[in-house]
Design an enzyme around this catalytic site. Structure first.
Site, PDB file in Angstrom:
ATOM      1  N   ILE A   1       0.893  -1.160   0.000  1.00  0.00           N
ATOM      2  CA  ILE A   1       0.000   0.000   0.000  1.00  0.00           C
ATOM      3  C   ILE A   1       0.930   1.207   0.000  1.00  0.00           C
ATOM      4  O   ILE A   1       1.841   1.296   0.819  1.00  0.00           O
ATOM      5  CB  ILE A   1      -0.960  -0.008   1.218  1.00  0.00           C
ATOM      6  CG1 ILE A   1      -1.896   1.208   1.186  1.00  0.00           C
ATOM      7  CG2 ILE A   1      -0.245  -0.127   2.546  1.00  0.00           C
ATOM      8  CD1 ILE A   1      -3.025   1.153   2.230  1.00  0.00           C
ATOM      9  N   SER A   2       0.729   2.110  -0.956  1.00  0.00           N
ATOM     10  CA  SER A   2       1.669   3.221  -1.138  1.00  0.00           C
ATOM     11  C   SER A   2       1.708   4.143   0.077  1.00  0.00           C
ATOM     12  O   SER A   2       0.745   4.239   0.851  1.00  0.00           O
ATOM     13  CB  SER A   2       1.289   4.057  -2.368  1.00  0.00           C
ATOM     14  OG  SER A   2       1.592   3.363  -3.540  1.00  0.00           O
ATOM     15  N   GLN A   3       2.834   4.845   0.207  1.00  0.00           N
ATOM     16  CA  GLN A   3       2.996   5.872   1.226  1.00  0.00           C
ATOM     17  C   GLN A   3       1.922   6.948   0.989  1.00  0.00           C
ATOM     18  O   GLN A   3       1.706   7.374  -0.154  1.00  0.00           O
ATOM     19  CB  GLN A   3       4.394   6.464   1.043  1.00  0.00           C
ATOM     20  CG  GLN A   3       4.776   7.526   2.028  1.00  0.00           C
ATOM     21  CD  GLN A   3       6.158   8.091   1.696  1.00  0.00           C
ATOM     22  OE1 GLN A   3       6.884   7.548   0.873  1.00  0.00           O
ATOM     23  NE2 GLN A   3       6.506   9.186   2.337  1.00  0.00           N
TER      24      GLN A   3
END
Length: 213
Positions: free
Chosen positions: A63-65
């Site tokens: 899950i992206s930053q």
């Protein structure tokens, strides 16, 4: 699936963090402040959900930053009713941000495991993309083109021509380009064969996969 006052407080701190890093779009900040990111992650990571960091999810993806999600979204210049193609549904967090901004979202996921999880999970939270597709993001979605904007949420070794071709005139493609480290790149379509290109520094993404269909 609880969203407590504590979670809401932590989200507000996260919003302040990404503001300090340079995100200025009010609608993007409000979306980050509203979406319960902890529900998009394995329960073991609940303590980390509101840190500005990427985290592992199923199928060896991440899950992206939050800052990266906000940065890419800001570059898209999303307006209500915009038709947006997302390459890499992943956890569905970025999809939720786009839905909350009022976009009509088409999203393609290459990992079957993630596709199955996310297509059930997003509607439960009230986020309803127009279409979630299991397929090859390199090909885009020709039958629904053209799009106001296209966002790629995985590192692409090169820019897929199919995606450039599926943009409206004036449309925007936001894509991280590169092998180990990616350069965030914005393409704005100025004419049938004319694109303006700008670069926005280095980011790290999981690689974009192909050859699915």
């Amino acid at each position: 699936m609880k969203d407590t006052f504590k979670h809401q407080g932590l989200r507000q701190q996260l919003v302040n963090t990404i503001k300090e890093k340079g995100i200025t779009n009010d609608n993007v900040l409000k979306a980050i402040g509203k979406i319960p990111r902890h529900l998009f992650m394995d329960s073991g990571f609940l303590d980390h959900a509101y840190q500005d960091k990427a985290f592992p999810i199923a199928a060896n993806q991440t899950i992206s930053q939050p800052y990266t999600v906000a940065f890419q979204t800001e570059l898209l210049q999303v307006e209500k009713g915009h038709k947006i193609l997302e390459i890499g549904t992943g956890s569905g967090y970025q999809t939720a941000v786009l839905c909350l901004l009022g976009a009509t979202v088409y999203s393609i996921e290459r990992q079957l495991e993630l596709f199955k999880i996310t297509s059930k999970f997003l509607p439960k939270l009230g986020y309803r993309p127009k279409k979630l597709i299991f397929g090859d993001g390199y090909k885009g979605l020709k039958e629904e083109a053209p799009f106001d904007s296209i966002i790629v949420t995985a590192g692409a070794p090169m820019v897929p021509k199919a995606l450039l071709g599926q943009l409206k005139i004036g449309g925007r493609l936001v894509i991280p380009v590169g092998e180990d480290v990616q350069t965030m790149t914005l393409f704005v379509r100025k004419g049938p064969k004319d694109f303006e290109q700008r670069e926005f520094g280095e980011f790290r993404f999981v690689p974009m996969l192909e050859d699915k269909n």
